[in-house]
Design an enzyme around this catalytic site. Structure first.
Site, PDB file in Angstrom:
ATOM      1  N   GLU A  33       7.257  10.498   0.557  1.00 50.73           N
ATOM      2  CA  GLU A  33       8.535  10.223   1.242  1.00 50.73           C
ATOM      3  C   GLU A  33       9.418  11.454   1.005  1.00 50.73           C
ATOM      4  O   GLU A  33       9.625  11.850  -0.143  1.00 50.73           O
ATOM      5  CB  GLU A  33       9.143   8.975   0.594  1.00 50.73           C
ATOM      6  CG  GLU A  33      10.403   8.448   1.215  1.00 50.73           C
ATOM      7  CD  GLU A  33      10.855   7.141   0.516  1.00 50.73           C
ATOM      8  OE1 GLU A  33      10.807   7.049  -0.734  1.00 50.73           O
ATOM      9  OE2 GLU A  33      11.263   6.214   1.237  1.00 50.73           O
TER      10      GLU A  33
ATOM     11  N   HIS B   1       9.044  12.435  -2.735  1.00 51.87           N
ATOM     12  CA  HIS B   1       8.740  11.253  -3.540  1.00 51.87           C
ATOM     13  C   HIS B   1       7.280  10.845  -3.323  1.00 51.87           C
ATOM     14  O   HIS B   1       6.925  10.313  -2.274  1.00 51.87           O
ATOM     15  CB  HIS B   1       9.709  10.128  -3.122  1.00 51.87           C
ATOM     16  CG  HIS B   1       9.538   8.858  -3.882  1.00 51.87           C
ATOM     17  ND1 HIS B   1       9.837   7.628  -3.353  1.00 51.87           N
ATOM     18  CD2 HIS B   1       9.104   8.626  -5.147  1.00 51.87           C
ATOM     19  CE1 HIS B   1       9.585   6.691  -4.246  1.00 51.87           C
ATOM     20  NE2 HIS B   1       9.137   7.276  -5.345  1.00 51.87           N
TER      21      HIS B   1
ATOM     22  N   ASN C  99      11.845   2.353  -2.425  1.00 57.50           N
ATOM     23  CA  ASN C  99      12.234   1.517  -3.559  1.00 57.50           C
ATOM     24  C   ASN C  99      13.366   0.545  -3.241  1.00 57.50           C
ATOM     25  O   ASN C  99      13.539  -0.444  -3.945  1.00 57.50           O
ATOM     26  CB  ASN C  99      12.549   2.382  -4.777  1.00 57.50           C
ATOM     27  CG  ASN C  99      11.260   2.788  -5.468  1.00 57.50           C
ATOM     28  OD1 ASN C  99      10.357   1.972  -5.646  1.00 57.50           O
ATOM     29  ND2 ASN C  99      11.147   4.061  -5.826  1.00 57.50           N
TER      30      ASN C  99
ATOM     31  N   SER D 252      12.643   8.646  -7.888  1.00 61.22           N
ATOM     32  CA  SER D 252      12.353   7.398  -7.183  1.00 61.22           C
ATOM     33  C   SER D 252      13.600   6.817  -6.544  1.00 61.22           C
ATOM     34  O   SER D 252      13.498   5.914  -5.716  1.00 61.22           O
ATOM     35  CB  SER D 252      11.834   6.355  -8.173  1.00 61.22           C
ATOM     36  OG  SER D 252      10.693   6.815  -8.820  1.00 61.22           O
TER      37      SER D 252
HETATM   38  N1  3HC Z   1      -5.053   8.126 -11.071  1.00 60.25           N
HETATM   39  C1  3HC Z   1      -5.901   8.632 -10.162  1.00 60.25           C
HETATM   40  N2  3HC Z   1      -6.820   7.887  -9.515  1.00 60.25           N
HETATM   41  C2  3HC Z   1      -6.875   6.573  -9.818  1.00 60.25           C
HETATM   42  C3  3HC Z   1      -6.027   5.975 -10.758  1.00 60.25           C
HETATM   43  C4  3HC Z   1      -5.080   6.819 -11.409  1.00 60.25           C
HETATM   44  N3  3HC Z   1      -4.197   6.343 -12.293  1.00 60.25           N
HETATM   45  N4  3HC Z   1      -6.307   4.672 -10.836  1.00 60.25           N
HETATM   46  C5  3HC Z   1      -7.326   4.438  -9.962  1.00 60.25           C
HETATM   47  N5  3HC Z   1      -7.650   5.590  -9.351  1.00 60.25           N
HETATM   48  C6  3HC Z   1      -8.669   5.812  -8.349  1.00 60.25           C
HETATM   49  C7  3HC Z   1     -10.035   5.442  -8.874  1.00 60.25           C
HETATM   50  O1  3HC Z   1     -10.589   6.515  -9.599  1.00 60.25           O
HETATM   51  C8  3HC Z   1     -10.795   5.150  -7.601  1.00 60.25           C
HETATM   52  O2  3HC Z   1     -11.152   6.365  -6.977  1.00 60.25           O
HETATM   53  P1  3HC Z   1     -12.557   6.448  -6.172  1.00 60.25           P
HETATM   54  O3  3HC Z   1     -12.396   5.584  -4.969  1.00 60.25           O
HETATM   55  O4  3HC Z   1     -12.667   7.888  -5.864  1.00 60.25           O
HETATM   56  O5  3HC Z   1     -13.574   5.959  -7.135  1.00 60.25           O
HETATM   57  C9  3HC Z   1      -9.737   4.509  -6.708  1.00 60.25           C
HETATM   58  O6  3HC Z   1      -8.463   4.902  -7.264  1.00 60.25           O
HETATM   59  C10 3HC Z   1      -9.838   3.001  -6.729  1.00 60.25           C
HETATM   60  O7  3HC Z   1      -9.761   2.600  -8.091  1.00 60.25           O
HETATM   61  P2  3HC Z   1     -10.527   1.343  -8.697  1.00 60.25           P
HETATM   62  O8  3HC Z   1     -11.756   1.092  -7.885  1.00 60.25           O
HETATM   63  O9  3HC Z   1     -10.661   1.559 -10.153  1.00 60.25           O
HETATM   64  O10 3HC Z   1      -9.481   0.172  -8.584  1.00 60.25           O
HETATM   65  P3  3HC Z   1      -8.799  -0.487  -7.333  1.00 60.25           P
HETATM   66  O11 3HC Z   1      -9.699  -0.568  -6.155  1.00 60.25           O
HETATM   67  O12 3HC Z   1      -8.210  -1.696  -7.891  1.00 60.25           O
HETATM   68  O13 3HC Z   1      -7.604   0.514  -6.941  1.00 60.25           O
HETATM   69  C11 3HC Z   1      -5.367   1.240  -7.090  1.00 60.25           C
HETATM   70  C12 3HC Z   1      -6.656   0.937  -7.870  1.00 60.25           C
HETATM   71  C13 3HC Z   1      -5.601   2.404  -6.128  1.00 60.25           C
HETATM   72  C14 3HC Z   1      -4.326   1.666  -8.126  1.00 60.25           C
HETATM   73  C15 3HC Z   1      -4.955  -0.028  -6.279  1.00 60.25           C
HETATM   74  O14 3HC Z   1      -4.895  -1.125  -7.147  1.00 60.25           O
HETATM   75  C16 3HC Z   1      -3.618   0.104  -5.589  1.00 60.25           C
HETATM   76  O15 3HC Z   1      -3.502   0.663  -4.508  1.00 60.25           O
HETATM   77  N6  3HC Z   1      -2.548  -0.456  -6.225  1.00 60.25           N
HETATM   78  C17 3HC Z   1      -1.196  -0.377  -5.695  1.00 60.25           C
HETATM   79  C18 3HC Z   1      -0.595   0.925  -6.116  1.00 60.25           C
HETATM   80  C19 3HC Z   1       0.793   1.100  -5.566  1.00 60.25           C
HETATM   81  O16 3HC Z   1       1.382   0.267  -4.919  1.00 60.25           O
HETATM   82  N7  3HC Z   1       1.384   2.269  -5.872  1.00 60.25           N
HETATM   83  C20 3HC Z   1       2.730   2.587  -5.513  1.00 60.25           C
HETATM   84  C21 3HC Z   1       3.622   2.250  -6.662  1.00 60.25           C
HETATM   85  S1  3HC Z   1       5.313   2.549  -6.280  1.00 60.25           S
HETATM   86  C22 3HC Z   1       5.556   4.161  -6.657  1.00 60.25           C
HETATM   87  O17 3HC Z   1       4.709   4.862  -7.150  1.00 60.25           O
HETATM   88  C23 3HC Z   1       6.893   4.704  -6.352  1.00 60.25           C
HETATM   89  C24 3HC Z   1       7.716   4.905  -7.577  1.00 60.25           C
HETATM   90  O18 3HC Z   1       8.929   5.482  -7.186  1.00 60.25           O
HETATM   91  C25 3HC Z   1       7.973   3.645  -8.341  1.00 60.25           C
END
Ligand code: 3HC
Length: 320
Positions: free
Chosen positions: A188, A176, A226, A139
């Site tokens: 990325e 990433h 990040n 990250s």
């Molecule tokens: N793994 C796989 N799929 C997942 C999951 C997981 N941990 N959590 C949720 N999902 C899937 C669900 O199964 C669902 O799939 P579907 O549409 O096929 O049914 C879909 O995501 C939507 O899930 P939900 O309906 O349960 O819930 P939400 O609509 O609230 O979406 C979310 C969940 C996609 C996690 C959404 O809240 C989101 O986009 N959050 C922001 C995530 C984000 O910003 N991620 C980046 C983080 S930074 C990073 O990773 C970089 C690192 O370096 C720190």
């Protein structure tokens, strides 16, 4: 650009499992080797993967046959399975096994700690084919630094300056992915100073085959993603720390006022507080810029072992 025939994913945490899944299901890489030094992590990770595949099948997003084939392409490797083909004292038996099984690309997704990743890159360079792409899902850690560790793994006669060293460092690159990997649309890609054009193109082709759009960032601490996200999450934690608003109101403001899918505190929980702290420390140490200094509260929570969703508790609730 050729895709890998045998991909190794190192680390069966939430990122490693997601990467193995998209590599197998979307990119259809013929063999995906999944290694974790903790066998229970692999068991837990594969159970989660099975749930994701079953959900995709039940929603009609994937056919039962495709899900079965994807799962069948994944082979788990543990330190114990690796040591059966080598000496029991061989701490790098796993790397030798990945090499012997013909890995032509690796994505390292271990903990966000420089010393851990450097150790892995040394072992990979020593044991994998001289053509393999050595990618990290880091990250924030410098790809250039990881390439340096890979060259060290080749032994004392090879230096960063000679041809063999340059060729090894040229095969190291950052890929990433974002959490949850099956859902987030971006990868990325980060070239280090020594990364070759061919390696960069192979990394991009892999990300695209996994179903991702690609953005490219220079090798600066935290890359683009990040360097922007972490000060935002940290500022939200500082708002909580200083009592500006409750946890719920901070998250609600960003969710409903700005249309973010998750509030920043929920997102920090989701990423993992230890991971957020490790990234913020890398940013702060790498830039010496006070805007990246991690909040005291974040450090204390990690000291307490409150790591977020992965430790089973929504931690910031206790501070609401
Ligand atoms: N793994 C796989 N799929 C997942 C999951 C997981 N941990 N959590 C949720 N999902 C899937 C669900 O199964 C669902 O799939 P579907 O549409 O096929 O049914 C879909 O995501 C939507 O899930 P939900 O309906 O349960 O819930 P939400 O609509 O609230 O979406 C979310 C969940 C996609 C996690 C959404 O809240 C989101 O986009 N959050 C922001 C995530 C984000 O910003 N991620 C980046 C983080 S930074 C990073 O990773 C970089 C690192 O370096 C720190």
């Amino acid at each position: 650009m050729a895709l890998p025939r045998v991909l190794s994913v190192i680390g069966a945490g939430q990122m490693g499992i997601g990467i193995a899944l998209v590599a197998s299901l979307r990119a259809k890489i013929p063999t995906v080797l999944l290694y974790d030094r903790d066998p229970s992590q692999i068991t837990k990770g594969l159970e989660f993967m099975d749930k994701l595949l079953a959900k995709d099948v039940s929603k009609g997003k994937t056919s039962e046959d495709d899900a079965k084939a994807a799962r069948g392409r994944i082979i788990s490797i543990t330190s114990s399975s690796a040591s059966s083909s080598t000496s029991n004292n061989d701490e790098f038996g796993w790397a030798r096994e990945l090499g012997e099984r013909g890995s032509d690309m690796v994505v390292e997704a271990a903990s966000e700690r420089l010393s851990i990743k450097e150790g892995i890159f040394r072992a990979l360079a020593k044991n994998l084919s001289k053509d393999a792409v050595l990618a990290s899902n880091t990250s924030s850690i410098s790809i250039t630094k990881l390439a340096g560790a890979a060259v060290e793994g080749l032994g004392s006669t090879i230096s960063k300056a000679n041809e063999e060293g340059k060729s090894c460092a040229g095969r190291v690159v950052g890929v990433h992915f974002f959490n949850p990997v099956p859902v987030m649309k971006l990868c990325e890609v980060i070239p280090g100073l020594q990364t070759s054009e061919v390696t960069l193109e192979r990394a991009k082709a892999f990300a695209v085959a996994c179903g991702k759009e690609v953005s490219t960032s220079k090798d600066v601490p935290g890359f683009v993603s990040n360097a922007l996200l972490m000060p935002f999450l940290n500022e939200a934690i500082m708002c909580l720390e200083s009592g500006t608003a409750t946890r719920d109101d901070i998250d609600k403001t960003l969710r409903l006022g700005m249309g973010h899918p998750m509030g920043p505190l929920q997102l920090a929980d989701f990423i993992g507080l230890d991971t957020c702290l490790a990234i913020q420390e890398t940013l702060y140490e790498g830039t010496r810029d006070s805007k990246y200094r991690p909040s005291v509260l974040l450090g204390r929570m990690v000291d307490a072992g409150w790591l977020g969703k992965k430790s089973g508790v929504v931690e910031f609730i206790s501070f609401a």
